[in-house]
Design a protein around this motif. Structure first.
Motif, PDB file in Angstrom:
ATOM      1  N   ILE A   1      -9.711  -3.123  -5.746  1.00 14.67           N
ATOM      2  CA  ILE A   1      -8.516  -2.989  -4.937  1.00 14.67           C
ATOM      3  C   ILE A   1      -7.476  -2.123  -5.645  1.00 14.67           C
ATOM      4  CG2 ILE A   1      -6.560  -4.267  -3.971  1.00 14.67           C
ATOM      5  CD1 ILE A   1      -8.491  -6.588  -3.484  1.00 14.67           C
ATOM      6  N   VAL A   2      -7.320  -2.323  -6.924  1.00 17.23           N
ATOM      7  CA  VAL A   2      -6.349  -1.543  -7.689  1.00 17.23           C
ATOM      8  C   VAL A   2      -6.744  -0.080  -7.731  1.00 17.23           C
ATOM      9  CG1 VAL A   2      -5.347  -1.202  -9.999  1.00 17.23           C
ATOM     10  CG2 VAL A   2      -5.625  -3.514  -9.068  1.00 17.23           C
ATOM     11  N   ALA A   3      -8.046   0.211  -7.888  1.00 18.01           N
ATOM     12  CA  ALA A   3      -8.516   1.599  -7.954  1.00 18.01           C
ATOM     13  C   ALA A   3      -8.238   2.300  -6.634  1.00 18.01           C
ATOM     14  CB  ALA A   3     -10.010   1.621  -8.283  1.00 18.01           C
ATOM     15  N   ARG A   4      -8.412   1.582  -5.547  1.00 15.48           N
ATOM     16  CA  ARG A   4      -8.159   2.191  -4.243  1.00 15.48           C
ATOM     17  C   ARG A   4      -6.677   2.553  -4.097  1.00 15.48           C
ATOM     18  NH1 ARG A   4     -12.374   4.155  -1.197  1.00 15.48           N
ATOM     19  NH2 ARG A   4     -14.142   2.724  -1.307  1.00 15.48           N
ATOM     20  N   LEU A   5      -5.839   1.646  -4.521  1.00 19.06           N
ATOM     21  CA  LEU A   5      -4.405   1.922  -4.408  1.00 19.06           C
ATOM     22  C   LEU A   5      -3.993   3.120  -5.261  1.00 19.06           C
ATOM     23  CD1 LEU A   5      -2.987  -1.726  -4.465  1.00 19.06           C
ATOM     24  CD2 LEU A   5      -3.137  -0.162  -2.517  1.00 19.06           C
ATOM     25  N   GLU A   6      -4.510   3.271  -6.492  1.00 16.53           N
ATOM     26  CA  GLU A   6      -4.166   4.379  -7.357  1.00 16.53           C
ATOM     27  C   GLU A   6      -4.675   5.697  -6.777  1.00 16.53           C
ATOM     28  OE1 GLU A   6      -4.286   1.926 -11.607  1.00 16.53           O
ATOM     29  OE2 GLU A   6      -5.827   3.383 -11.096  1.00 16.53           O
ATOM     30  N   GLN A   7      -5.824   5.668  -6.169  1.00 14.14           N
ATOM     31  CA  GLN A   7      -6.376   6.892  -5.606  1.00 14.14           C
ATOM     32  C   GLN A   7      -5.518   7.393  -4.463  1.00 14.14           C
ATOM     33  OE1 GLN A   7     -10.364   6.424  -4.230  1.00 14.14           O
ATOM     34  NE2 GLN A   7     -10.621   8.625  -3.691  1.00 14.14           N
ATOM     35  N   ARG A   8      -5.004   6.480  -3.620  1.00 13.55           N
ATOM     36  CA  ARG A   8      -4.163   6.881  -2.514  1.00 13.55           C
ATOM     37  C   ARG A   8      -2.818   7.433  -3.040  1.00 13.55           C
ATOM     38  NH1 ARG A   8      -5.267   5.775   2.604  1.00 13.55           N
ATOM     39  NH2 ARG A   8      -7.147   4.562   3.076  1.00 13.55           N
ATOM     40  N   THR A   9      -2.346   6.919  -4.165  1.00  6.25           N
ATOM     41  CA  THR A   9      -1.043   7.358  -4.697  1.00  6.25           C
ATOM     42  C   THR A   9      -1.102   8.794  -5.191  1.00  6.25           C
ATOM     43  OG1 THR A   9      -0.514   5.096  -5.297  1.00  6.25           O
ATOM     44  CG2 THR A   9       0.807   6.843  -6.347  1.00  6.25           C
ATOM     45  N   VAL A  10      -2.157   9.216  -5.890  1.00  8.66           N
ATOM     46  CA  VAL A  10      -2.265  10.539  -6.475  1.00  8.66           C
ATOM     47  C   VAL A  10      -2.866  11.548  -5.521  1.00  8.66           C
ATOM     48  CG1 VAL A  10      -2.461   9.591  -8.791  1.00  8.66           C
ATOM     49  CG2 VAL A  10      -4.508  10.016  -7.463  1.00  8.66           C
ATOM     50  N   ALA A  11      -3.242  11.238  -4.364  1.00  4.82           N
ATOM     51  CA  ALA A  11      -3.878  12.169  -3.421  1.00  4.82           C
ATOM     52  C   ALA A  11      -2.827  13.096  -2.845  1.00  4.82           C
ATOM     53  CB  ALA A  11      -4.564  11.384  -2.301  1.00  4.82           C
ATOM     54  N   PRO A  12      -3.208  14.398  -2.464  1.00  7.06           N
ATOM     55  CA  PRO A  12      -2.236  15.340  -1.893  1.00  7.06           C
ATOM     56  C   PRO A  12      -1.691  14.803  -0.593  1.00  7.06           C
ATOM     57  CG  PRO A  12      -4.501  16.153  -1.625  1.00  7.06           C
ATOM     58  CD  PRO A  12      -4.565  14.957  -2.522  1.00  7.06           C
ATOM     59  N   ALA A  13      -0.439  15.269  -0.306  1.00  9.22           N
ATOM     60  CA  ALA A  13       0.246  14.778   0.885  1.00  9.22           C
ATOM     61  C   ALA A  13      -0.447  15.273   2.134  1.00  9.22           C
ATOM     62  CB  ALA A  13       1.703  15.218   0.858  1.00  9.22           C
TER      63      ALA A  13
ATOM     64  N   HIS B   1      -7.166  15.947   4.964  1.00  8.05           N
ATOM     65  CA  HIS B   1      -7.855  15.116   5.976  1.00  8.05           C
ATOM     66  C   HIS B   1      -7.759  13.656   5.613  1.00  8.05           C
ATOM     67  CE1 HIS B   1      -9.494  18.632   7.991  1.00  8.05           C
ATOM     68  NE2 HIS B   1      -9.825  19.127   6.798  1.00  8.05           N
ATOM     69  N   ARG B   2      -7.347  12.864   6.576  1.00 11.64           N
ATOM     70  CA  ARG B   2      -7.273  11.414   6.355  1.00 11.64           C
ATOM     71  C   ARG B   2      -8.670  10.848   6.430  1.00 11.64           C
ATOM     72  NH1 ARG B   2      -3.083   7.993   9.703  1.00 11.64           N
ATOM     73  NH2 ARG B   2      -1.707   9.227   8.301  1.00 11.64           N
ATOM     74  N   ARG B   3      -8.966  10.091   5.439  1.00 13.20           N
ATOM     75  CA  ARG B   3     -10.299   9.478   5.406  1.00 13.20           C
ATOM     76  C   ARG B   3     -10.303   8.243   6.294  1.00 13.20           C
ATOM     77  NH1 ARG B   3     -12.407   8.916  -0.596  1.00 13.20           N
ATOM     78  NH2 ARG B   3     -14.243   8.419   0.644  1.00 13.20           N
ATOM     79  N   PRO B   4     -11.395   8.037   6.862  1.00 15.17           N
ATOM     80  CA  PRO B   4     -11.474   6.829   7.738  1.00 15.17           C
ATOM     81  C   PRO B   4     -11.169   5.585   6.973  1.00 15.17           C
ATOM     82  CG  PRO B   4     -13.675   7.670   7.252  1.00 15.17           C
ATOM     83  CD  PRO B   4     -12.702   8.703   6.713  1.00 15.17           C
ATOM     84  N   PHE B   5     -10.501   4.716   7.678  1.00 21.59           N
ATOM     85  CA  PHE B   5     -10.094   3.450   7.055  1.00 21.59           C
ATOM     86  C   PHE B   5     -11.324   2.572   6.871  1.00 21.59           C
ATOM     87  CE2 PHE B   5      -8.909  -1.004   7.596  1.00 21.59           C
ATOM     88  CZ  PHE B   5      -8.019  -1.141   6.561  1.00 21.59           C
ATOM     89  N   ILE B   6     -11.394   2.078   5.645  1.00 22.67           N
ATOM     90  CA  ILE B   6     -12.497   1.182   5.299  1.00 22.67           C
ATOM     91  C   ILE B   6     -11.909  -0.170   5.038  1.00 22.67           C
ATOM     92  CG2 ILE B   6     -14.365   0.691   3.696  1.00 22.67           C
ATOM     93  CD1 ILE B   6     -14.544   3.680   3.144  1.00 22.67           C
ATOM     94  N   ALA B   7     -12.338  -1.112   5.852  1.00 22.13           N
ATOM     95  CA  ALA B   7     -11.787  -2.468   5.710  1.00 22.13           C
ATOM     96  C   ALA B   7     -12.185  -3.043   4.398  1.00 22.13           C
ATOM     97  CB  ALA B   7     -12.306  -3.357   6.859  1.00 22.13           C
ATOM     98  N   LEU B   8     -11.239  -3.749   3.770  1.00 29.43           N
ATOM     99  CA  LEU B   8     -11.513  -4.414   2.515  1.00 29.43           C
ATOM    100  C   LEU B   8     -12.494  -5.548   2.739  1.00 29.43           C
ATOM    101  CD1 LEU B   8      -7.890  -4.515   1.062  1.00 29.43           C
ATOM    102  CD2 LEU B   8      -9.718  -2.872   0.594  1.00 29.43           C
TER     103      LEU B   8
ATOM    104  N   HIS C   1     -14.776 -17.306  -0.835  1.00 28.55           N
ATOM    105  CA  HIS C   1     -14.529 -15.870  -1.007  1.00 28.55           C
ATOM    106  C   HIS C   1     -13.795 -15.573  -2.337  1.00 28.55           C
ATOM    107  CE1 HIS C   1     -13.718 -11.745  -0.010  1.00 28.55           C
ATOM    108  NE2 HIS C   1     -12.398 -11.925  -0.170  1.00 28.55           N
ATOM    109  N   ARG C   2     -14.282 -14.511  -3.097  1.00 31.12           N
ATOM    110  CA  ARG C   2     -13.654 -14.067  -4.360  1.00 31.12           C
ATOM    111  C   ARG C   2     -13.351 -12.587  -4.236  1.00 31.12           C
ATOM    112  NH1 ARG C   2     -13.345 -18.590  -4.569  1.00 31.12           N
ATOM    113  NH2 ARG C   2     -13.976 -20.091  -6.236  1.00 31.12           N
ATOM    114  N   PRO C   3     -12.076 -12.186  -4.062  1.00 33.72           N
ATOM    115  CA  PRO C   3     -11.737 -10.760  -3.893  1.00 33.72           C
ATOM    116  C   PRO C   3     -11.970  -9.969  -5.200  1.00 33.72           C
ATOM    117  CG  PRO C   3      -9.762 -12.100  -4.003  1.00 33.72           C
ATOM    118  CD  PRO C   3     -10.894 -13.050  -3.975  1.00 33.72           C
ATOM    119  N   ASP C   4     -12.385  -8.664  -5.032  1.00 29.60           N
ATOM    120  CA  ASP C   4     -12.637  -7.760  -6.191  1.00 29.60           C
ATOM    121  C   ASP C   4     -11.322  -7.057  -6.521  1.00 29.60           C
ATOM    122  OD1 ASP C   4     -13.551  -6.037  -8.102  1.00 29.60           O
ATOM    123  OD2 ASP C   4     -15.174  -5.218  -6.867  1.00 29.60           O
ATOM    124  N   ARG C   5     -10.570  -7.594  -7.506  1.00 27.53           N
ATOM    125  CA  ARG C   5      -9.250  -7.091  -7.820  1.00 27.53           C
ATOM    126  C   ARG C   5      -9.319  -5.684  -8.416  1.00 27.53           C
ATOM    127  NH1 ARG C   5      -5.244 -10.767  -7.886  1.00 27.53           N
ATOM    128  NH2 ARG C   5      -4.080  -9.452  -9.399  1.00 27.53           N
ATOM    129  N   ALA C   6     -10.278  -5.385  -9.234  1.00 29.50           N
ATOM    130  CA  ALA C   6     -10.363  -4.056  -9.881  1.00 29.50           C
ATOM    131  C   ALA C   6     -10.574  -2.987  -8.837  1.00 29.50           C
ATOM    132  CB  ALA C   6     -11.518  -4.046 -10.886  1.00 29.50           C
TER     133      ALA C   6
END
Length: 270
Positions: free
Chosen positions: A23-35, A38-45, A16-21
């Motif tokens: 993963i980082v994009a997902r984290l940044e998107q969650r940080t800048v999203a309004p408080a 609607h919560r988006r369904p969780f998508i397993a990595l 297995h080789r994780p996609d680091r880019a």
């Protein structure tokens, strides 16, 4: 089976080789999203999905392997009962001198010869048939009186008794009974008797012309009642079986119907 599953899991983890880019994009998107929103369904990595899939596959394989193993092996059959061992029946060996129960020693004894008898027992019919057949001594009848003479069965080769049976159907007012025993050698008087009262008779015994004479005479005024009466004379004689061919008797009786006379002989002992 468990070692095979572990090996496959290790190989999948190493490849297995994780996609680091991403993963980082997902984290940044969650940080800048309004408080608020609607919560988006969780998508397993992808890495977590792969791990979960690997664990699910391993569980399915383990469970299926165990099920297959149980189906193939199946429940152990119950132990088969062992039949008891019965030793073969053996017949007892007879001891020397014993007899089997199905056979018995013969107890038949040889039949005794005719004319012989065991000590203390009565002679057989064949032995008694050797006696001479009586030629005389039958019953004599005249009116109300009958008579029959015979030698007594208890007579021996040294001694004898002559019996006279007298039957009466009417009272007798006069009676004379006379027995004449032939002198065949050593004949001697030894006694006499009768069944009627002794006081009713005058009795004499004397020898005359080669004959021993016994005489019973009813006394005057006495009577003989109806019935069966007996007179007997006893005497010794020469050794041997007594021959009665020369012995005779005479009866003279008086009843209301007249006078009656009887003559007869003595049959041999029976």
């Amino acid at each position: 089976m468990n070692e095979e599953i572990s090996r496959r899991l290790r190989e999948a983890a190493e490849e297995h080789r994780p996609d680091r880019a991403r993963i980082v994009a997902r984290l940044e998107q969650r940080t800048v999203a309004p408080a608020v929103g609607h919560r988006r369904p969780f998508i397993a990595l992808p890495g977590r999905r792969a791990a979960l899939a690997a664990f699910a596959t391993a569980g399915i394989l383990a469970t299926g392997g165990l099920a297959v193993a149980n189906i193939v092996a199946g429940p152990a059959p119950p132990p088969r009962p062992t039949a008891p061992v019965v030793p073969p029946a053996t017949s007892p060996t007879p001891s020397p001198g014993s007899h089997p129960s199905s056979t018995a020693p013969s107890s038949a004894s040889p039949a005794p010869s005719l004319g012989s008898s065991a000590p203390g027992t009565a002679p057989s019919a064949s032995a008694s048939s050797s006696r001479p057949t009586p030629q005389a001594g039958g019953r004599v009848r005249n009116g109300p009186v009958w008579s029959e003479g015979a030698l007594d069965g208890h007579s021996t080769i040294y001694w004898a008794q002559s019996n006279l049976v007298l039957g009466v159907t009417q009272p007798l007012t006069s009676l004379t009974v006379e027995m004449r025993v032939a002198q065949t050698g050593a004949v001697r008087n030894t006694g006499n008797w009768r069944t009627l009262p002794a006081d009713d008779f005058d009795v004499t015994v004397q020898e005359s012309e080669g004959v021993l004479v016994y005489r019973w005479v009813l006394k005057p005024g006495r009577t003989v009642p109806p019935g069966q009466h007996e007179f007997a004379s006893q005497y010794n004689h020469a050794t041997g079986v007594r021959v009665t061919s020369g012995d005779t008797y005479r009866v003279d009786a008086q009843a209301s119907g007249g006078a009656f006379a009887l003559r007869g002989t003595f049959a041999p002992a029976r």
